[in-house]
Design an enzyme around this catalytic site. Structure first.
Site, PDB file in Angstrom:
ATOM      1  N   THR A   1      29.542  51.668  27.551  1.00 45.68           N
ATOM      2  CA  THR A   1      29.326  50.705  28.630  1.00 45.68           C
ATOM      3  C   THR A   1      29.675  51.255  30.005  1.00 45.68           C
ATOM      4  O   THR A   1      29.276  50.680  31.013  1.00 45.68           O
ATOM      5  CB  THR A   1      30.176  49.455  28.374  1.00 45.68           C
ATOM      6  OG1 THR A   1      31.529  49.855  28.124  1.00 45.68           O
ATOM      7  CG2 THR A   1      29.668  48.679  27.166  1.00 45.68           C
TER       8      THR A   1
ATOM      9  N   ALA B   1      35.916  45.164  31.716  1.00 50.30           N
ATOM     10  CA  ALA B   1      35.931  45.506  33.148  1.00 50.30           C
ATOM     11  C   ALA B   1      36.829  44.554  33.920  1.00 50.30           C
ATOM     12  O   ALA B   1      37.639  44.975  34.756  1.00 50.30           O
ATOM     13  CB  ALA B   1      34.512  45.474  33.711  1.00 50.30           C
TER      14      ALA B   1
ATOM     15  N   ILE C   1      29.589  43.714  41.295  1.00 54.19           N
ATOM     16  CA  ILE C   1      29.057  44.788  40.459  1.00 54.19           C
ATOM     17  C   ILE C   1      29.790  46.078  40.821  1.00 54.19           C
ATOM     18  O   ILE C   1      29.659  46.607  41.926  1.00 54.19           O
ATOM     19  CB  ILE C   1      27.542  44.948  40.666  1.00 54.19           C
ATOM     20  CG1 ILE C   1      26.823  43.625  40.384  1.00 54.19           C
ATOM     21  CG2 ILE C   1      27.006  46.056  39.774  1.00 54.19           C
ATOM     22  CD1 ILE C   1      27.030  43.077  38.982  1.00 54.19           C
ATOM     23  N   LEU C   2      30.573  46.588  39.895  1.00 49.00           N
ATOM     24  CA  LEU C   2      31.384  47.778  40.165  1.00 49.00           C
ATOM     25  C   LEU C   2      30.532  49.036  40.264  1.00 49.00           C
ATOM     26  O   LEU C   2      30.835  49.936  41.049  1.00 49.00           O
ATOM     27  CB  LEU C   2      32.432  47.961  39.061  1.00 49.00           C
ATOM     28  CG  LEU C   2      33.456  46.834  38.900  1.00 49.00           C
ATOM     29  CD1 LEU C   2      34.380  47.136  37.728  1.00 49.00           C
ATOM     30  CD2 LEU C   2      34.262  46.632  40.178  1.00 49.00           C
ATOM     31  N   ASN C   3      29.481  49.103  39.449  1.00 50.74           N
ATOM     32  CA  ASN C   3      28.631  50.291  39.431  1.00 50.74           C
ATOM     33  C   ASN C   3      27.217  49.861  39.061  1.00 50.74           C
ATOM     34  O   ASN C   3      26.944  49.566  37.899  1.00 50.74           O
ATOM     35  CB  ASN C   3      29.169  51.307  38.415  1.00 50.74           C
ATOM     36  CG  ASN C   3      28.385  52.612  38.418  1.00 50.74           C
ATOM     37  OD1 ASN C   3      27.179  52.645  38.604  1.00 50.74           O
ATOM     38  ND2 ASN C   3      29.087  53.713  38.182  1.00 50.74           N
TER      39      ASN C   3
ATOM     40  N   GLN D   1      23.473  48.434  31.132  1.00 47.26           N
ATOM     41  CA  GLN D   1      23.897  47.365  30.226  1.00 47.26           C
ATOM     42  C   GLN D   1      22.824  46.298  30.079  1.00 47.26           C
ATOM     43  O   GLN D   1      22.531  45.826  28.982  1.00 47.26           O
ATOM     44  CB  GLN D   1      25.195  46.736  30.736  1.00 47.26           C
ATOM     45  CG  GLN D   1      26.424  47.574  30.494  1.00 47.26           C
ATOM     46  CD  GLN D   1      26.640  47.808  29.013  1.00 47.26           C
ATOM     47  OE1 GLN D   1      26.996  46.907  28.272  1.00 47.26           O
ATOM     48  NE2 GLN D   1      26.384  49.021  28.556  1.00 47.26           N
TER      49      GLN D   1
ATOM     50  N   GLY E   1      28.229  43.149  29.504  1.00 45.34           N
ATOM     51  CA  GLY E   1      27.815  43.642  28.197  1.00 45.34           C
ATOM     52  C   GLY E   1      26.978  42.669  27.397  1.00 45.34           C
ATOM     53  O   GLY E   1      26.086  43.066  26.653  1.00 45.34           O
ATOM     54  N   GLU E   2      27.240  41.375  27.542  1.00 40.83           N
ATOM     55  CA  GLU E   2      26.589  40.384  26.692  1.00 40.83           C
ATOM     56  C   GLU E   2      25.388  39.702  27.351  1.00 40.83           C
ATOM     57  O   GLU E   2      24.378  39.433  26.707  1.00 40.83           O
ATOM     58  CB  GLU E   2      27.606  39.295  26.280  1.00 40.83           C
ATOM     59  CG  GLU E   2      29.001  39.793  25.941  1.00 40.83           C
ATOM     60  CD  GLU E   2      29.106  40.447  24.576  1.00 40.83           C
ATOM     61  OE1 GLU E   2      28.081  40.519  23.877  1.00 40.83           O
ATOM     62  OE2 GLU E   2      30.213  40.886  24.214  1.00 40.83           O
TER      63      GLU E   2
END
Length: 750
Positions: A473, A515, A635-637, A644, A710-711
């Site tokens: 992830t 995260a 959004i970190l990245n 994802q 992720g989901e």
């Protein structure tokens, strides 16, 4: 404490990428030491019954075989169920490998062969013969549907359906528009690229180093320590690289137990790697049968929502998911009735599979919403916007944020939804029928308790450590970004130490909370380091920071300075030297705010738009375009985040069109337990995928403002595909997956 030289929020490439693409990243089965033994499992060939006898003589005589374990000679282990229950176990009696002669599911381990080489173990395993007393299995959910029950004991962390509100039956009866339909979903099996494996490096009777494929090193450690009575201080579990898991790795698997058992018994290092067939005897997304009834007034306002779901579970554990609750919070409706039951089948216990519960329940809800839109004669998007709600009616709580309107707007604009012709079968491209469908996605944005440590060294290097897992992830990368930004150093100066049970405590990687949880713990630890550095600086003679408060200082260019004036400050190396230190390290701890949770709840949201094209004569279907607009806070990245969502979309297409566990219900055996016959989307099945992250600020979902990704990527995708198929064909398919045989049997090609 974040600085103008931002790196968080940038599309940084994975820091672990070079190791992976060069083949240098060691996975669980890729650890070795001289003298290591290899284990291979013998699987049952029935789904229900009892072992009458096992003949291991020929196998034991095979060259290189060290020992063969069965239920007749397995070393003793813990007796109480509580010792076998892992951190996410459902109520019931967890599976205990090789304990009894009873067979509970197809592919159950019945013997375990340990040999000097893998080849010897594999070949000897084929010589083990087993005689059974076979019972007639029940593996078809429809056959046991009438025996469904409400589980008495609820699964920890899984919200049961809320109590009914209003008068849903009465409101449904008197409504101007209503639909009621049953949606059937076959079971799905996880198929990550890396198969489950465990390598146990035996040191002595008490000390073990275990490399395990798992989504939680500490969960695996605690599992084997509880079962074998080991001291957690003497057992280290590592899972440095995990080749996909999708939830299958949340619970320890039988290869971990067998490898540790053999290592302790034989006082040797042991490796066990599963075959692809064995993977189908593990967890799976349960088959389900759902009835959704929706009613609306003349204007399209929902008057009644009723959702009943029955999911399969094993006979030994009551696996549960949050399936129907989404129907009570997705749209505004004062009359709702949500019910959820289980039915037992002769299969292994199901398990969490990407967006467990939501992927299933929202599939039915969003399909029914499309049916209601058709019944009313309203645009499907308009119906959803009209019934938008700003709070959670299930729990009567405020939302920390909800950018779903922006998802609808930006997603529909990118897709070109306003060019959609409303009537089914009205859009064509040559011989192809063209269909456009959409759906909404929901997922809970939670946090788990997490700890981390951050160390700043005098040479400017930063170390971030936590027991967190990266299952592909991007955990390594986002933690490195957080560390780099906190100390204003290049990302190359940050070392991320994770995936080791001896590191600071974190939960299993699942639920889209890593995260938010571990990332927040890292930020808190970094803040603590900065505060400690400030304390040291204020002890220095004539310190320019003598009167500064922690919130007034930042780290820039290797100096601790005033945020408003970078000229006022001290070099970090001088601060450390003043105390004769080479580094400073501090812990950080993050978790849900229990007081805040009394009033607020947090969700991620999405709007998914899908185009399909179907050959009118052949029934061949292609998903040609998908636009997924996501509201998930900060959004970190964007690069790892997009990956994802792309993965979730592909899995959603698989759920809609490809994935199903085909079972011979006469024998209870899974027939397609391989990647040749268990169909997952291939490159040729995937076309244009577009991901949009809408702007969403949320200062309550987590300390760093993220919600997790992720989901959410999979939720709603299958429904959007099914809705597009209806728009293309005028035929409604409610049995998933929608395979070509179902299309050919419909009125489309007649």
């Amino acid at each position: 404490m974040f600085n103008p030289s931002k790196i968080v929020g940038l599309p940084v490439s994975r820091v672990d990428g070079p190791l992976k693409v060069s083949g240098k990243a060691p996975y669980a089965a890729e650890h070795y030491e001289p003298g290591m033994l290899h284990g291979v499992v013998v699987l049952s060939t029935i789904a229900s019954g009892k072992i009458r006898s096992i003949d291991t003589a020929n196998a034991e005589a095979f060259p290189g075989v060290i020992k063969i374990y069965t239920h007749e000679n397995r070393p003793s282990a813990a007796w109480w169920d509580s010792k076998w229950q892992d951190s996410v176990a459902p109520p019931g009696s967890p599976f205990r490998p090789l304990e009894k002669p009873h067979i509970q599911f197809d592919g159950q381990p019945v013997a375990f062969v340990v040999a000097e080489t893998f080849e010897a173990a594999r070949d000897a395993a084929s010589l083990v013969t087993v005689a059974y007393k076979e019972d007639k299995p029940e593996t078809k959910l429809a056959d046991v549907y009438a025996k469904s029950f409400e589980p008495k004991k609820k699964r920890s962390g899984i919200q049961p359906p809320p109590k009914p509100r209003g008068s849903p039956e009465e409101a449904f009866s008197g409504a101007a528009h209503k639909v009621s339909a049953e949606y059937v979903m076959e079971g799905e099996h996880h198929n990550p690229m890396e198969m489950f494996a465990t390598t146990v490096l035996w040191e002595n009777d008490k000390q073990l180093t275990v490399h395990d494929k798992t989504q939680g090193s500490q969960a695996s450690r605690d599992y084997i320590c509880n079962i074998f009575g080991l001291d957690p201080e003497n057992v280290i579990v590592k899972n440095a690289y995990v080749g996909g898991a999708f939830g299958q790795g949340l619970r320890p698997k039988h290869q971990l137990f067998l490898a540790v058992m053999a290592s302790l018994d034989l006082k040797r290092s042991v490796k066990v790697e599963m075959s692809r067939q064995e993977m189908f005897g593990l967890t799976w997304r349960p088959s389900s049968m759902q009835t959704v009834s929706l009613a609306a007034d003349e204007t399209g306002m929902l008057q009644s929502v009723m959702h009943h779901a029955v999911e399969a579970t094993s006979r030994y554990e009551d696996y549960q998911e949050t399936v129907v609750n989404w129907s009570g919070l997705a749209y505004k409706c004062d009359n709702a009735k949500l019910t959820y039951e289980l039915a037992q089948v002769d299969m292994s216990t199901p398990g969490d599979m990407r967006a467990p519960g939501a992927a299933t329940g929202v599939l039915a809800l969003e399909s029914a919403m499309d049916e209601l839109a058709s019944e009313i004669g309203m645009d499907p998007l308009e119906l959803r916007v009209k019934n938008f709600i700003h709070f959670d009616q299930n729990d009567d709580k405020q939302l920390t944020s909800k950018a779903l309107h922006a998802c609808y707007r930006e997603g529909s604009e990118a897709f070109g939804w306003d060019r959609r012709s409303a009537a089914p079968r009205s859009m064509r491209d040559g011989h192809d029928l063209v269909g456009w469908g959409m759906a909404t996605g929901f997922w809970e944005a939670g946090m788990a308790q997490a700890e981390a440590k951050v160390r700043y060294a005098i040479d400017g290097r930063v170390t971030v450590s936590a027991a967190a897992t990266d299952i592909g992830t991007g955990t390594y990368t986002i933690l490195a970004q957080l560390g780099a930004e906190a100390f204003d150093v290049p990302i190359e100066a940050v070392h991320v130490a994770i995936a080791d049970s001896s590191l600071p405590i974190t939960g299993v990687e699942g639920g889209s909370w890593t995260a938010a949880s571990t990332g927040s713990a890292v930020q808190i630890a970094a803040e603590a380091v900065k505060a400690t550095l400030l304390d040291m600086a204020q002890d220095m003679d004539n310190s320019p920071l003598a009167d500064a408060r922690p919130e007034e200082v930042v780290i820039r260019d290797g100096r601790l300075v005033l945020d408003v004036n970078s000229q006022v400050g001290i070099a970090l190396s001088d601060i450390l030297a003043s105390k004769d230190l080479s580094s400073v390290e501090e812990p950080g701890k993050a978790g849900p705010d229990m007081m805040q949770m009394r009033k607020f709840v947090s969700y991620t949201h999405s709007a998914v738009f899908v185009e399909v094209k179907i050959d009118e004569q052949l029934g061949v279907l292609r998903v040609t375009r998908v636009v997924s607009a996501i509201g998930a806070g900060r959004i970190l990245n964007p690069k790892t985040a997009r990956s994802q969502i792309l993965g979730g979309i592909v899995m959603g297409i698989g759920m809609a069109l490809h994935e199903e566990s085909m079972i011979d219900h006469r024998t209870g055996r899974i027939m397609n337990h391989n990647l040749a016959e268990y169909h997952v989307p291939a490159h040729a099945d995937i076309a244009d995928l577009q991901v949009i992250f809408v702007e969403e600020h949320d200062d309550k979902a987590s300390p760093i403002g993220v919600k997790g990704l992720g989901e959410i990527g999979i939720v709603g995708v299958a429904a959007a595909v099914a809705n597009a198929i209806y728009h293309a064909t005028g035929t409604r398919f409610r049995h998933f997956p929608i395979t070509i045989d179902k299309i050919l049997e419909s009125e489309l090609t007649h």
